[in-house]
Design an enzyme around this catalytic site. Structure first.
Site, PDB file in Angstrom:
ATOM      1  N   ASP A  37      -1.411 140.087-116.901  1.00 56.05           N
ATOM      2  CA  ASP A  37      -2.479 140.147-115.520  1.00 56.05           C
ATOM      3  C   ASP A  37      -3.468 139.585-115.840  1.00 56.05           C
ATOM      4  OD1 ASP A  37      -2.304 140.847-118.513  1.00 56.05           O
ATOM      5  OD2 ASP A  37      -4.760 141.673-117.947  1.00 56.05           O
TER       6      ASP A  37
ATOM      7  N   HIS B 111      -8.668 141.109-116.978  1.00 56.46           N
ATOM      8  CA  HIS B 111      -7.410 141.818-117.132  1.00 56.46           C
ATOM      9  C   HIS B 111      -7.504 142.422-116.139  1.00 56.46           C
ATOM     10  CE1 HIS B 111      -6.808 140.563-121.553  1.00 56.46           C
ATOM     11  NE2 HIS B 111      -8.316 140.306-121.362  1.00 56.46           N
TER      12      HIS B 111
ATOM     13  N   GLU C 208     -12.089 143.805-118.251  1.00 51.43           N
ATOM     14  CA  GLU C 208     -10.607 144.876-117.944  1.00 51.43           C
ATOM     15  C   GLU C 208     -10.884 145.133-116.373  1.00 51.43           C
ATOM     16  OE1 GLU C 208      -8.354 145.371-118.707  1.00 51.43           O
ATOM     17  OE2 GLU C 208      -7.796 144.509-121.210  1.00 51.43           O
TER      18      GLU C 208
ATOM     19  N   HIS D  10      -5.496 136.822-117.486  1.00 50.34           N
ATOM     20  CA  HIS D  10      -5.234 136.792-119.281  1.00 50.34           C
ATOM     21  C   HIS D  10      -3.357 135.391-119.698  1.00 50.34           C
ATOM     22  CE1 HIS D  10      -3.790 139.771-122.526  1.00 50.34           C
ATOM     23  NE2 HIS D  10      -3.958 139.037-123.044  1.00 50.34           N
TER      24      HIS D  10
ATOM     25  N   THR E 216      -6.466 147.050-116.707  1.00 50.94           N
ATOM     26  CA  THR E 216      -5.942 147.746-117.490  1.00 50.94           C
ATOM     27  C   THR E 216      -5.196 148.464-117.811  1.00 50.94           C
ATOM     28  OG1 THR E 216      -6.488 149.517-116.455  1.00 50.94           O
ATOM     29  CG2 THR E 216      -8.453 148.535-117.613  1.00 50.94           C
TER      30      THR E 216
END
Ligand SMILES: [Zn+2]
Length: 261
Positions: free
Chosen positions: A155, A38, A103, A145, A40
């Protein structure tokens, strides 16, 4: 019963612990077989750590990697973190129970979408290699993601260098076929055989898409998700020849039930 907050890191690469209470046990029978990357989407890593650990935010992830490549663990790998949301991959709809989430600190498309710095990418590669090795995660199950939540998430996006990551031993990659600027793809509503072929290949690889039907808005969203990962030069959702060729190059890695032409 909730699993305990993380007390010690799962990887020697972890520099800091920042425990998140937003955890629960993985669903019975589930262990990590997917790695989700991912960004953030927040301006700073401090904000990201705050959001990912506040009970009212109801989100979390196993690891955060900041711009300098510092690795922070928030959730024990044995626990179910809340990073994927409503998602699907290869028939698995409880992606959080089946995955580990990283992340990567980047403010995202709404805040200028800067490049991912080399030091950060090197840390992501090292951490991913470590996770993949310990859990035996297959290359084609290292995902964005956006792959597992098309339309809802974009993302880590088209600047994320999956090709480099694959050379570092993380994830599956095929060189994208050249883009023809004149080729705008098939029109909406198109029923040509190549639409069915693309649907079969996408579904066979793991994307949530009906294997039958015309080229519609829903399929366009899935095609864009595919492009964000595998054909980053133009992420417009168009089913053009380059997209279909690139998709075909993934075919040997499709499951048996994928309609491979
Ligand atoms: Zn995400």
């Amino acid at each position: 019963m909730s699993p305990d907050l993380i007390a010690r890191p799962d990887s020697l690469l972890v520099a800091d612990l920042y425990p998140s209470p937003n955890i629960e046990p993985r669903r019975p029978g589930h262990k990590p077989s997917i790695l989700i990357l991912h960004y953030t989407g927040l301006p700073t890593v401090e904000r990201a750590l705050d959001v990912l650990s506040r009970p009212d935010c109801k989100v979390s992830c196993h690891y955060v990697v900041d711009e300098a490549g510092r690795i922070i663990q928030m959730v024990a790998e044995e626990a179910r973190a809340w990073h994927a949301g409503v998602s699907s991959w290869a028939g698995e709809t409880d992606v959080n129970s089946a995955s580990i989430g990283i992340e990567i600190q980047n403010p995202g498309h709404m805040l200028g979408y800067p490049d991912f710095p080399p030091a950060q990418m090197r840390a992501v590669a090292a951490l991913a290699r470590d996770i993949i090795r310990r859990h035996g995660i297959a290359s084609e199950r290292v995902l964005a993601h956006s792959d597992v939540a098309p339309g809802r998430k974009i993302d880590p996006g088209e600047k994320f260098d999956w090709a480099w990551l694959a050379r570092e031993g993380v994830g599956h990659w095929v060189a994208p076929a050249p883009i023809d600027d004149e080729d705008t793809g098939v029109p909406l509503g198109c029923h040509e055989p190549k639409v069915g072929q693309a649907r079969g290949l996408l579904a066979g690889y793991g994307y949530k898409v009906d294997p039958d039907g015309a080229f519609d808005l829903e399929m366009q969203i899935v095609v864009r998700a595919f492009q964000l990962h595998f054909r980053q030069g133009r992420c417009d959702g168009a089913l053009d020849r380059s997209t279909l060729d690139t998709l075909s190059r993934l075919a040997p890695h499709c499951r048996k039930d994928g309609a491979i032409a």
